[in-house]
Design a protein around this motif. Structure first.
Motif, PDB file in Angstrom:
ATOM      1  N   SER A 148      36.815  27.364  37.347  1.00 39.27           N
ATOM      2  CA  SER A 148      38.238  27.116  37.606  1.00 39.27           C
ATOM      3  C   SER A 148      38.820  28.329  38.330  1.00 39.27           C
ATOM      4  O   SER A 148      38.439  29.465  38.047  1.00 39.27           O
ATOM      5  CB  SER A 148      38.980  26.874  36.299  1.00 39.27           C
ATOM      6  OG  SER A 148      39.512  28.082  35.815  1.00 39.27           O
ATOM      7  N   PRO A 149      39.723  28.096  39.270  1.00 34.41           N
ATOM      8  CA  PRO A 149      40.249  29.187  40.101  1.00 34.41           C
ATOM      9  C   PRO A 149      40.853  30.307  39.261  1.00 34.41           C
ATOM     10  O   PRO A 149      40.703  31.478  39.585  1.00 34.41           O
ATOM     11  CB  PRO A 149      41.318  28.503  40.948  1.00 34.41           C
ATOM     12  CG  PRO A 149      41.054  27.054  40.855  1.00 34.41           C
ATOM     13  CD  PRO A 149      40.294  26.798  39.606  1.00 34.41           C
ATOM     14  N   ALA A 150      41.513  29.938  38.158  1.00 33.08           N
ATOM     15  CA  ALA A 150      42.158  30.965  37.328  1.00 33.08           C
ATOM     16  C   ALA A 150      41.127  31.962  36.836  1.00 33.08           C
ATOM     17  O   ALA A 150      41.293  33.182  36.953  1.00 33.08           O
ATOM     18  CB  ALA A 150      42.849  30.304  36.144  1.00 33.08           C
ATOM     19  N   ILE A 151      40.009  31.439  36.321  1.00 30.77           N
ATOM     20  CA  ILE A 151      38.970  32.332  35.785  1.00 30.77           C
ATOM     21  C   ILE A 151      38.334  33.147  36.897  1.00 30.77           C
ATOM     22  O   ILE A 151      38.093  34.333  36.763  1.00 30.77           O
ATOM     23  CB  ILE A 151      37.911  31.510  35.023  1.00 30.77           C
ATOM     24  CG1 ILE A 151      38.544  30.996  33.737  1.00 30.77           C
ATOM     25  CG2 ILE A 151      36.680  32.348  34.717  1.00 30.77           C
ATOM     26  CD1 ILE A 151      37.637  30.210  32.863  1.00 30.77           C
ATOM     27  N   LYS A 152      38.136  32.487  38.011  1.00 28.71           N
ATOM     28  CA  LYS A 152      37.532  33.185  39.140  1.00 28.71           C
ATOM     29  C   LYS A 152      38.383  34.389  39.547  1.00 28.71           C
ATOM     30  O   LYS A 152      37.892  35.513  39.674  1.00 28.71           O
ATOM     31  CB  LYS A 152      37.392  32.200  40.301  1.00 28.71           C
ATOM     32  CG  LYS A 152      36.695  32.789  41.513  1.00 28.71           C
ATOM     33  CD  LYS A 152      36.482  31.709  42.574  1.00 28.71           C
ATOM     34  CE  LYS A 152      36.992  32.196  43.928  1.00 28.71           C
ATOM     35  NZ  LYS A 152      37.145  31.110  44.888  1.00 28.71           N
ATOM     36  N   TRP A 153      39.683  34.141  39.722  1.00 25.01           N
ATOM     37  CA  TRP A 153      40.559  35.236  40.157  1.00 25.01           C
ATOM     38  C   TRP A 153      40.728  36.288  39.076  1.00 25.01           C
ATOM     39  O   TRP A 153      40.898  37.475  39.361  1.00 25.01           O
ATOM     40  CB  TRP A 153      41.904  34.699  40.626  1.00 25.01           C
ATOM     41  CG  TRP A 153      41.746  34.038  41.969  1.00 25.01           C
ATOM     42  CD1 TRP A 153      41.818  32.693  42.243  1.00 25.01           C
ATOM     43  CD2 TRP A 153      41.413  34.684  43.196  1.00 25.01           C
ATOM     44  NE1 TRP A 153      41.556  32.467  43.562  1.00 25.01           N
ATOM     45  CE2 TRP A 153      41.306  33.668  44.192  1.00 25.01           C
ATOM     46  CE3 TRP A 153      41.180  36.000  43.571  1.00 25.01           C
ATOM     47  CZ2 TRP A 153      40.985  33.948  45.518  1.00 25.01           C
ATOM     48  CZ3 TRP A 153      40.868  36.280  44.887  1.00 25.01           C
ATOM     49  CH2 TRP A 153      40.770  35.265  45.857  1.00 25.01           C
ATOM     50  N   LEU A 154      40.685  35.824  37.823  1.00 23.65           N
ATOM     51  CA  LEU A 154      40.772  36.785  36.718  1.00 23.65           C
ATOM     52  C   LEU A 154      39.588  37.746  36.766  1.00 23.65           C
ATOM     53  O   LEU A 154      39.735  38.969  36.668  1.00 23.65           O
ATOM     54  CB  LEU A 154      40.772  36.034  35.377  1.00 23.65           C
ATOM     55  CG  LEU A 154      41.116  36.897  34.158  1.00 23.65           C
ATOM     56  CD1 LEU A 154      42.600  37.269  34.194  1.00 23.65           C
ATOM     57  CD2 LEU A 154      40.775  36.174  32.874  1.00 23.65           C
ATOM     58  N   LEU A 155      38.390  37.183  36.995  1.00 22.50           N
ATOM     59  CA  LEU A 155      37.185  38.014  37.047  1.00 22.50           C
ATOM     60  C   LEU A 155      37.240  38.973  38.234  1.00 22.50           C
ATOM     61  O   LEU A 155      36.972  40.168  38.108  1.00 22.50           O
ATOM     62  CB  LEU A 155      35.939  37.124  37.152  1.00 22.50           C
ATOM     63  CG  LEU A 155      35.516  36.456  35.843  1.00 22.50           C
ATOM     64  CD1 LEU A 155      34.322  35.540  36.093  1.00 22.50           C
ATOM     65  CD2 LEU A 155      35.160  37.510  34.798  1.00 22.50           C
ATOM     66  N   ILE A 157      37.546  54.583  42.387  1.00 21.71           N
ATOM     67  CA  ILE A 157      38.192  54.980  43.634  1.00 21.71           C
ATOM     68  C   ILE A 157      39.302  56.000  43.408  1.00 21.71           C
ATOM     69  O   ILE A 157      39.355  57.035  44.076  1.00 21.71           O
ATOM     70  CB  ILE A 157      38.711  53.731  44.371  1.00 21.71           C
ATOM     71  CG1 ILE A 157      37.502  52.857  44.730  1.00 21.71           C
ATOM     72  CG2 ILE A 157      39.470  54.124  45.632  1.00 21.71           C
ATOM     73  CD1 ILE A 157      37.847  51.500  45.248  1.00 21.71           C
ATOM     74  N   VAL A 158      40.174  55.726  42.434  1.00 22.56           N
ATOM     75  CA  VAL A 158      41.290  56.654  42.200  1.00 22.56           C
ATOM     76  C   VAL A 158      40.810  58.072  41.855  1.00 22.56           C
ATOM     77  O   VAL A 158      41.262  59.032  42.463  1.00 22.56           O
ATOM     78  CB  VAL A 158      42.255  56.093  41.133  1.00 22.56           C
ATOM     79  CG1 VAL A 158      43.268  57.143  40.715  1.00 22.56           C
ATOM     80  CG2 VAL A 158      42.975  54.868  41.675  1.00 22.56           C
ATOM     81  N   PRO A 159      39.849  58.225  40.905  1.00 20.64           N
ATOM     82  CA  PRO A 159      39.384  59.593  40.610  1.00 20.64           C
ATOM     83  C   PRO A 159      38.834  60.290  41.850  1.00 20.64           C
ATOM     84  O   PRO A 159      39.076  61.484  42.046  1.00 20.64           O
ATOM     85  CB  PRO A 159      38.270  59.379  39.580  1.00 20.64           C
ATOM     86  CG  PRO A 159      38.588  58.087  38.946  1.00 20.64           C
ATOM     87  CD  PRO A 159      39.216  57.253  40.005  1.00 20.64           C
ATOM     88  N   LEU A 160      38.136  59.535  42.690  1.00 18.21           N
ATOM     89  CA  LEU A 160      37.572  60.130  43.901  1.00 18.21           C
ATOM     90  C   LEU A 160      38.690  60.603  44.832  1.00 18.21           C
ATOM     91  O   LEU A 160      38.650  61.704  45.380  1.00 18.21           O
ATOM     92  CB  LEU A 160      36.684  59.095  44.609  1.00 18.21           C
ATOM     93  CG  LEU A 160      35.740  59.653  45.671  1.00 18.21           C
ATOM     94  CD1 LEU A 160      34.727  60.581  45.030  1.00 18.21           C
ATOM     95  CD2 LEU A 160      35.038  58.529  46.406  1.00 18.21           C
ATOM     96  N   ALA A 178      37.397  43.040  37.918  1.00 16.13           N
ATOM     97  CA  ALA A 178      36.389  43.881  38.563  1.00 16.13           C
ATOM     98  C   ALA A 178      37.044  44.856  39.526  1.00 16.13           C
ATOM     99  O   ALA A 178      36.710  46.048  39.575  1.00 16.13           O
ATOM    100  CB  ALA A 178      35.381  43.013  39.296  1.00 16.13           C
ATOM    101  N   LEU A 179      38.022  44.359  40.248  1.00 16.88           N
ATOM    102  CA  LEU A 179      38.721  45.176  41.230  1.00 16.88           C
ATOM    103  C   LEU A 179      39.500  46.294  40.533  1.00 16.88           C
ATOM    104  O   LEU A 179      39.446  47.467  40.938  1.00 16.88           O
ATOM    105  CB  LEU A 179      39.679  44.292  42.029  1.00 16.88           C
ATOM    106  CG  LEU A 179      39.896  44.693  43.475  1.00 16.88           C
ATOM    107  CD1 LEU A 179      38.578  44.609  44.228  1.00 16.88           C
ATOM    108  CD2 LEU A 179      40.928  43.768  44.123  1.00 16.88           C
ATOM    109  N   ALA A 180      40.189  45.918  39.449  1.00 18.77           N
ATOM    110  CA  ALA A 180      41.000  46.906  38.723  1.00 18.77           C
ATOM    111  C   ALA A 180      40.100  48.006  38.165  1.00 18.77           C
ATOM    112  O   ALA A 180      40.410  49.197  38.271  1.00 18.77           O
ATOM    113  CB  ALA A 180      41.778  46.236  37.602  1.00 18.77           C
ATOM    114  N   VAL A 181      38.970  47.595  37.589  1.00 22.46           N
ATOM    115  CA  VAL A 181      38.047  48.585  37.023  1.00 22.46           C
ATOM    116  C   VAL A 181      37.508  49.497  38.121  1.00 22.46           C
ATOM    117  O   VAL A 181      37.465  50.716  37.989  1.00 22.46           O
ATOM    118  CB  VAL A 181      36.893  47.886  36.275  1.00 22.46           C
ATOM    119  CG1 VAL A 181      35.800  48.884  35.916  1.00 22.46           C
ATOM    120  CG2 VAL A 181      37.425  47.201  35.021  1.00 22.46           C
ATOM    121  N   ALA A 182      37.118  48.867  39.236  1.00 25.86           N
ATOM    122  CA  ALA A 182      36.562  49.657  40.335  1.00 25.86           C
ATOM    123  C   ALA A 182      37.590  50.650  40.857  1.00 25.86           C
ATOM    124  O   ALA A 182      37.282  51.816  41.104  1.00 25.86           O
ATOM    125  CB  ALA A 182      36.093  48.734  41.456  1.00 25.86           C
TER     126      ALA A 182
END
Lengths: 289, 337
Positions: free
Chosen positions: A15-22, A35-38, A26-30
């Motif tokens: 379902s699109p909701a789950i897809k975008w949530l994932l 990226i931010v610490p770097l 992933a993006l937020a964690v990355a």
């Protein structure tokens, strides 16, 4: 299940909701963890302007730390290149008792914490160690000088090249080399004209990883270095020293240099990886053809 | 190929000679191993001493510095780090150079004045702007809503000093009443919100993570921090009673003989007691023995009743056994909570 009868195949997680949530997670964690610490490193290093950054990098002791770090890497990489290639060749081209054990032993430096590795070397080669006590009589000092730093760095980075080569060489098999033998080529010639071209990209990849780790190693080096400024202080140790001094800008300036090397390594790694998949794909097409 | 190889070998040998040798060429060399936060102090003193030495003897000096936790430094010296002098912040770390290393004689502390401790400090408090919890002395630390930050006495000399200072205060106040002393210590420990592993970590917790109302650490460090944030963001509180934290120094007999630096190493340490050097040390917020300098800096270092280790716990050996060893008083008091 009845969904499989529908023309559009959908599974539970689709379902699109789950897809975008994932994707969002992933993006937020990355971004948050990588990226931010770097970016912060470069941001802080430049916080007081380019001039201050240059001043910090051109400091006599920072320059020495940079030189020492590059020198250690320059010794470590060729040593492990030869060692790793020889080892991979040995375990993939010959059958002998203890071969499996040897393959497992290669991973010891990965399994052991670097600090423990440093301590082991210290206890062995230090003044009160088994070997070190004997070396003292000949006035040879390994620990707390650059040879000790090279020794632990070689230890910590020695699996990288072999680990990259072994799977590839196993997959490639030894038919081409056997053909060379049948045609009467010498061992060195077989290695140079058959094996080396086949493993080239994996080898470069291993070297890149070895170099990155050799430049960045902290734990093991910290134990055997003696932390003498202008003599045995490598760049990662120098970052800590500056931080202890509350010289935050200086610490970040040196850290940005290490981060720069890391980013450069990643770029090279990306390129090599791309070339390597290319080689593997070619091999597979040849096999199926 | 061979010519390339030759080039490589020459290059590496050149690199090796570069990094095996100190950067500056001088008549004589000296290596000072020290604790982690003393780098700037000795960088300044080395310049001062080099000038003095050149004036006296005409020899130029290259003094190298090595800094890390003083227990780690002691281990390194025992394992062969050929330091000429050790300038530490814990007596026990110099003691093991004798007991475990056999590198210095047992009576090392008697070889220089004031127990071979050219400067000293004590434990003090750093509080937030305006001292909102009104912290004045040790008994204020156990008021209901006060949270403390200090290094762990198990892993850090700094933390041990704060623990012993609190013990000294309790002994001073309650005399022989062991029950009251224990209950005060227990109360004190229960107010510690964060036990960091070292002094630098505790400072980060207090200043950057903004945790706690009071940071307990060396007075020298507390004064440094207050100077660093001179807009009054933090204030220094020196309690009325505290611990005498000695900063012991020694030359390392075994190595100065090998390095032929005995005269230089001794002079380097003895010179720390001269008026000029003592003024320099006071500038780095350490308390010193020289009377003139003491008077000059009296406003910075308020009168404190300083208790030495002998008074509080008998000896360092005893303090370790009774308080900090596994199952010792520190463990018991924390478990009883």
């Amino acid at each position: 299940m009845h969904s499989s009868h529908s023309s559009r195949h959908r599974r539970v997680g689709d379902s699109p909701a789950i897809k975008w949530l994932l994707i969002g997670t992933a993006l937020a964690v990355a971004i948050g963890l990588l990226i931010v610490p770097l970016l912060v490193i470069f941001f802080e290093a430049l916080g007081a302007g380019w001039g201050t950054l240059a001043d910090n990098l051109l400091d006599q002791y920072t320059l020495h730390a940079i030189g020492l770090t590059l020198f250690v890497a320059a010794l470590t990489v060729p040593l492990n290149l030869v060692f790793g290639t020889a080892l991979a060749w040995l375990v993939t081209r010959f059958r002998f008792p203890g071969r499996k054990l040897l393959i497992t032993l290669i991973d010891i430096p990965f399994a052991v914490s670097p600090v423990v590795a440093g301590l082991l070397y210290l206890l062995l080669y230090g003044r009160n160690g088994w070997v070190g006590g004997w070396l003292v009589d000949y006035d040879v000092q390994l620990m707390f000088s650059w040879p000790g730093i090279v020794m632990v760095t070689v230890f910590v980075t020695c699996p990288f090249v072999a680990r990259e080569l072994i799977p590839l060489m196993q997959q490639q098999g030894s038919e081409e080399e056997e053909a060379g033998v049948v045609l009467g080529a010498s061992g060195w010639r077989i290695f140079r004209t058959i094996t080396l071209p086949n493993i080239k990209w994996a080898l470069i990849y291993g070297v890149v990883l070895t170099n990155a780790r050799a430049v960045g190693e902290f734990g093991a080096v910290s134990v055997v270095s003696g932390n003498i400024r202008g003599q045995t202080n490598t760049l990662p140790l120098h970052v800590e020293l500056l931080y202890q001094d509350y010289n935050i800008v200086g610490a970040f300036a040196s850290a940005s240099l290490l981060a720069g090397i890391a980013v450069f390594t990643l770029a090279v790694k990306g390129f090599v990886e791309w070339r390597q998949t290319h080689t593997l794909n070619r091999l597979q097409t040849e096999e199926t053809a | 190929m061979p010519s390339k190889l030759k080039g490589l070998v020459t290059g590496l040998a050149l690199g090796a000679s570069l990094f095996a040798q100190p950067a500056v060429s001088a008549d004589r060399e000296l290596l000072n191993t020290s604790y982690d936060i003393a780098r700037e102090l000795f960088a300044a003193y080395n310049v001062h001493f080099s000038e003095y030495w050149e004036e006296q003897t005409g020899e130029t000096l290259d003094i190298s510095q090595s800094h890390a936790g003083s227990s780690k430094q002691a281990q390194a010296i025992i394992q062969g780090l050929k330091a000429d002098v050790a300038t530490f912040n814990q007596v026990t770390d110099i003691d093991i150079l004798h007991t475990r290393g056999g590198l210095i004689p047992e009576n090392w502390a008697e070889r220089l004045p004031n127990n071979s401790s050219p400067y000293y400090s004590t434990m003090a408090f750093l509080v937030r702007k305006g001292n909102p919890k009104n912290i004045r002395n040790w008994d204020d630390l156990i008021k209901d809503d006060v949270a403390l930050v200090m290094p762990n006495p198990k892993t850090s000399g700094n933390g041990r000093y704060s623990y012993l200072a609190a013990l000294g205060y309790a002994q001073d106040r309650f005399g022989d009443d062991q029950e009251k002393i224990d209950s005060f210590l227990q109360d004190f420990l229960s107010h510690v919100k964060v036990f960091d592993s070292g002094g630098r970590g505790a400072t980060t917790t207090f200043i950057e993570r903004e945790i706690g109302d009071v940071l307990l650490t060396f007075e020298s460090e507390v004064l440094n921090l207050a100077d660093r944030y001179d807009n009054g963001e933090y204030e220094v509180v020196t309690p009325k009673v505290s611990f005498l934290a000695e900063f012991p120094v020694t030359w390392i007999d075994e190595y100065v003989k090998q390095n032929k630096t005995e005269d230089l190493a001794k002079a380097y340490l003895e010179h720390l007691y001269t008026e000029d050097a003592q003024r320099l040390l006071a500038g780095f917020n350490y308390r010193v023995h020289n009377e003139t300098v003491k008077q000059e800096t009296a406003d910075r270092f308020p009168e404190v009743k300083l208790l030495p280790i002998d008074v509080i716990a008998g000896s360092w050996e005893n303090a370790t056994k009774e308080h900090f060893a596994s199952g010792g008083k520190l463990d018991q008091l924390q478990r009883r909570r």
